[in-house]
Scaffold this motif. Sequence first.
Motif, short mmCIF file in Angstrom:
data_model
loop_
_atom_site.label_atom_id
_atom_site.label_comp_id
_atom_site.label_asym_id
_atom_site.label_seq_id
_atom_site.Cartn_x
_atom_site.Cartn_y
_atom_site.Cartn_z
N LYS A 1 -2.83 11.84 -2.09
CA LYS A 1 -3.72 10.67 -2.17
C LYS A 1 -3.80 9.88 -0.86
O LYS A 1 -4.44 8.83 -0.81
N LYS A 2 -3.16 10.39 0.17
CA LYS A 2 -3.18 9.65 1.44
C LYS A 2 -4.58 9.57 2.05
O LYS A 2 -5.00 8.50 2.51
N PRO A 3 -5.39 10.63 2.00
CA PRO A 3 -6.78 10.46 2.48
C PRO A 3 -7.53 9.37 1.72
O PRO A 3 -8.28 8.60 2.30
N GLU B 1 11.05 2.07 4.14
CA GLU B 1 11.47 3.47 4.16
C GLU B 1 10.42 4.33 3.45
O GLU B 1 9.62 3.84 2.65
N SER B 2 10.47 5.60 3.71
CA SER B 2 9.60 6.52 2.98
C SER B 2 9.94 6.48 1.49
O SER B 2 11.09 6.25 1.11
N GLY B 3 8.95 6.74 0.67
CA GLY B 3 9.15 6.65 -0.78
C GLY B 3 10.38 7.40 -1.28
O GLY B 3 11.25 6.81 -1.93
N PRO B 4 10.47 8.67 -0.97
CA PRO B 4 11.59 9.47 -1.52
C PRO B 4 12.97 9.02 -1.07
O PRO B 4 13.98 9.41 -1.66
N GLY C 1 4.05 -1.32 3.36
CA GLY C 1 3.86 -0.01 2.75
C GLY C 1 5.07 0.87 2.88
O GLY C 1 5.99 0.57 3.65
N THR C 2 5.10 1.93 2.11
CA THR C 2 6.16 2.93 2.28
C THR C 2 5.92 3.63 3.61
O THR C 2 4.82 3.60 4.16
N GLY C 3 6.97 4.28 4.10
CA GLY C 3 6.98 4.76 5.47
C GLY C 3 5.77 5.52 5.97
O GLY C 3 5.11 5.11 6.92
N THR C 4 5.50 6.65 5.34
CA THR C 4 4.42 7.49 5.86
C THR C 4 3.06 6.89 5.59
O THR C 4 2.16 6.93 6.42
N THR C 5 2.89 6.29 4.42
CA THR C 5 1.62 5.62 4.11
C THR C 5 1.36 4.52 5.12
O THR C 5 0.26 4.42 5.68
N GLY C 6 2.37 3.70 5.40
CA GLY C 6 2.20 2.64 6.37
C GLY C 6 1.88 3.15 7.75
O GLY C 6 1.03 2.60 8.46
N LEU D 1 0.86 -1.19 0.00
CA LEU D 1 0.00 0.00 0.00
C LEU D 1 0.89 1.23 0.00
O LEU D 1 1.73 1.41 0.90
N ILE D 2 0.72 2.06 -1.02
CA ILE D 2 1.56 3.25 -1.21
C ILE D 2 0.66 4.38 -1.68
O ILE D 2 -0.25 4.17 -2.48
N ALA D 3 0.93 5.59 -1.19
CA ALA D 3 0.16 6.74 -1.68
C ALA D 3 1.01 8.00 -1.59
O ALA D 3 1.72 8.21 -0.60
N HIS D 4 0.93 8.82 -2.60
CA HIS D 4 1.55 10.15 -2.51
C HIS D 4 0.70 11.01 -1.58
O HIS D 4 -0.46 10.69 -1.30
N ASP D 5 1.29 12.09 -1.12
CA ASP D 5 0.64 12.87 -0.06
C ASP D 5 -0.79 13.28 -0.41
O ASP D 5 -1.71 13.16 0.41
N GLY E 1 11.82 3.73 -0.24
CA GLY E 1 10.73 2.77 0.04
C GLY E 1 10.17 2.10 -1.21
O GLY E 1 9.90 0.90 -1.22
N ASP E 2 10.03 2.88 -2.28
CA ASP E 2 9.54 2.28 -3.52
C ASP E 2 10.51 1.22 -4.02
O ASP E 2 10.11 0.16 -4.50
N THR E 3 11.80 1.52 -3.89
CA THR E 3 12.82 0.58 -4.35
C THR E 3 12.79 -0.70 -3.52
O THR E 3 12.93 -1.81 -4.05
N PRO F 1 10.33 14.07 -6.44
CA PRO F 1 11.80 14.06 -6.56
C PRO F 1 12.35 12.67 -6.88
O PRO F 1 13.43 12.54 -7.44
N HIS F 2 11.59 11.65 -6.56
CA HIS F 2 12.04 10.28 -6.75
C HIS F 2 11.31 9.61 -7.91
O HIS F 2 11.02 8.40 -7.87
N GLU F 3 10.97 10.40 -8.94
CA GLU F 3 10.27 9.86 -10.10
C GLU F 3 10.97 8.64 -10.70
O GLU F 3 10.29 7.67 -11.07
O1 LIG Z 1 6.48 8.75 -2.10
C1 LIG Z 1 5.84 7.74 -1.96
C2 LIG Z 1 5.72 6.76 -3.07
O2 LIG Z 1 6.44 7.19 -4.24
C3 LIG Z 1 5.12 7.42 -0.69
O3 LIG Z 1 6.03 7.47 0.37
P1 LIG Z 1 5.46 7.70 1.85
O4 LIG Z 1 4.42 6.63 2.10
O5 LIG Z 1 6.64 7.54 2.76
O6 LIG Z 1 4.86 9.09 1.89
#
Ligand SMILES: O=C(CO)COP(=O)(O)O
Length: 128
Positions: A12-14, A54-57, A34-39, A6-10, A60-62, A87-89
């Motif tokens: 999309k977190k809601p 880890e957080s996505g940036p 999940g990635t850090g903050t989403t999890g 489970l992953i979401a950009h900021d 975490g995605d890696t 930044p982590h596209e």
């Molecule tokens: O940036 C993200 C996925 O690319 C999400 O990371 P976070 O869950 O740590 O915000």
Amino acid sequence: MTRVALIAHDEKKPAIIDLAREYEDLLSTFELVGTGTTGKRITEETNLTVERKESGPVGGDTQIGAEVVDGRIDGIVFLRDPQTAQPHEPDISALLRICDVHDVPLATTETGAVYLLDGLATETGVES
Ligand SMILES: O=C(CO)COP(=O)(O)O
């Protein structure tokens, strides 16, 4: 056991929190990562437990992409924000690509996530 990321950009977190609540019964039968903050947000705002990478940036995605390569991930809900440059596209693109390489279902929208989760429910015989 079915393992779902489970992953979401900021922005999309809601939406992923709402989705997690809607599918809580089903998701509670899965291993969740999940990635850090989403999890963190899902764990704090639902009754679900999400193993946090880890957080996505910062990778975490890696990390989740590596689990895809290892055959550990059965599906990914990744609610991306297509309106905001990230930044982590390159990490995001790499995750999308490796899911295609390994034929791992990945939903990047709320509608796609509903189809993915309903599909996993059918496959696992759990009511969604
Ligand atoms: O940036 C993200 C996925 O690319 C999400 O990371 P976070 O869950 O740590 O915000």
